[in-house]
Design an enzyme around this catalytic site. Structure first.
Site, PDB file in Angstrom:
ATOM      1  N   ASP A   1      44.114  91.105  23.492  1.00 41.71           N
ATOM      2  CA  ASP A   1      43.294  90.898  22.299  1.00 41.71           C
ATOM      3  C   ASP A   1      43.237  92.132  21.412  1.00 41.71           C
ATOM      4  O   ASP A   1      43.713  93.206  21.773  1.00 41.71           O
ATOM      5  CB  ASP A   1      41.870  90.477  22.695  1.00 41.71           C
TER       6      ASP A   1
ATOM      7  N   ASN B   1      29.241  87.339  30.500  1.00 38.55           N
ATOM      8  CA  ASN B   1      29.064  85.914  30.229  1.00 38.55           C
ATOM      9  C   ASN B   1      30.244  85.081  30.744  1.00 38.55           C
ATOM     10  O   ASN B   1      30.355  83.900  30.443  1.00 38.55           O
ATOM     11  CB  ASN B   1      28.865  85.677  28.729  1.00 38.55           C
TER      12      ASN B   1
ATOM     13  N   HIS C   1      33.487  85.629  30.077  1.00 37.53           N
ATOM     14  CA  HIS C   1      34.662  85.525  29.207  1.00 37.53           C
ATOM     15  C   HIS C   1      35.862  86.272  29.795  1.00 37.53           C
ATOM     16  O   HIS C   1      35.698  87.244  30.537  1.00 37.53           O
ATOM     17  CB  HIS C   1      34.350  85.975  27.775  1.00 37.53           C
TER      18      HIS C   1
ATOM     19  N   GLU D   1      35.232  83.158  24.649  1.00 44.72           N
ATOM     20  CA  GLU D   1      33.795  83.123  24.911  1.00 44.72           C
ATOM     21  C   GLU D   1      33.356  81.763  25.482  1.00 44.72           C
ATOM     22  O   GLU D   1      34.117  80.791  25.450  1.00 44.72           O
ATOM     23  CB  GLU D   1      33.033  83.416  23.615  1.00 44.72           C
TER      24      GLU D   1
END
Length: 244
Positions: free
Chosen positions: A67, A136, A138, A143
């Site tokens: 990313d 979370n 990810h 996400e």
């Protein structure tokens, strides 16, 4: 899914570097999928040591990063391009033309993303993909509630991710709110996946990813469906895992 419990961050880093090095030794022109953030820094230091000791050679290796922040240029000190050059690429003999990192300032984002997936395909696919995991759940910047079928795409970052990343910036306002990321589909096409997690803050995400139901609300849970996943966790990140 293979769970590898280690004592601490250093052992996790050495174990991960060993797996990457083994891949490179077995296949000199390996295609590496690389991650950024705090978690893999130790692994990169270990890989540089192995290179300096002439145990591994990057000259035929190709790399694809997971990313990049949207809106940050390559020379921005917070960009993942800068991170990779600083932590690995400037310290080993990888050819510049074999380094692939998404452009955060591409004029045509959709074209940039489609082209990236095409480059991975033309390279023969990713041989070993390194992943971290967010609090979370990810992976990459995919996400919660992500589309599992998505290829590389532009992502709006979750509030928890923005808060977590704010430690790298001088103010919350400077933290990018979106990023370009390999999609779940792209990640799942990797031949081997190595997920790294350390610290108690990652314990719940690791537990849900390994023992929970497969759902978009915990993106890493999709890894349960991959046939060659290695999860390297230190004791703190593994504290909720009882049967491993």
């Amino acid at each position: 899914m293979r769970i590898i419990r280690v004592n601490d961050y250093d052992e996790m880093s050495k174990k991960a570097a060993s797996m990457v090095a083994s891949q490179m030794i077995l296949k000199s022109d390996s295609v590496l999928g690389l991650a950024t953030g705090d978690t893999p820094i130790g692994m990169y230091k270990e890989l540089v040591k192995l290179y300096n000791n002439k145990e591994i050679d990057f000259s035929d290796v190709k790399s694809f990063n997971l990313d990049e922040y949207y809106g940050l240029s390559d020379d921005n000190t917070q960009s993942y391009h800068y991170y990779m050059m600083n932590n690995l690429f400037n310290k080993v003999n990888i050819k510049r033309e074999n380094i692939n990192i998404l452009s955060g300032i591409a004029k045509d984002i959709e074209k940039e993303c489609l082209s990236y997936d095409e480059k991975i395909k033309n390279a023969g696919g990713i041989d070993i993909q390194i992943l971290g995991i967010g609090v979370n759940g990810h992976i990459g910047f995919n996400e919660p509630s992500v589309n599992f079928e998505a290829g590389t795409h532009l992502v709006n970052l979750d509030k928890k991710t923005i808060e977590s990343n704010s430690r790298f910036f001088e103010s919350m306002e400077e933290v990018p709110k979106s990023a370009l990321s390999m999609g779940i589909k792209t990640i799942m096409q990797s031949k081997v996946i190595v997920l790294l997690a350390n610290g108690e803050a990652k314990a719940e995400a690791i537990y849900k990813s390994i023992n929970g139901k497969i759902c978009p609300e915990v993106p890493a849970s999709i890894l349960q469906l991959h046939n060659n996943v290695n999860v390297i966790v230190d004791e703190a990140a593994a504290k909720l895992l009882k049967n491993y």
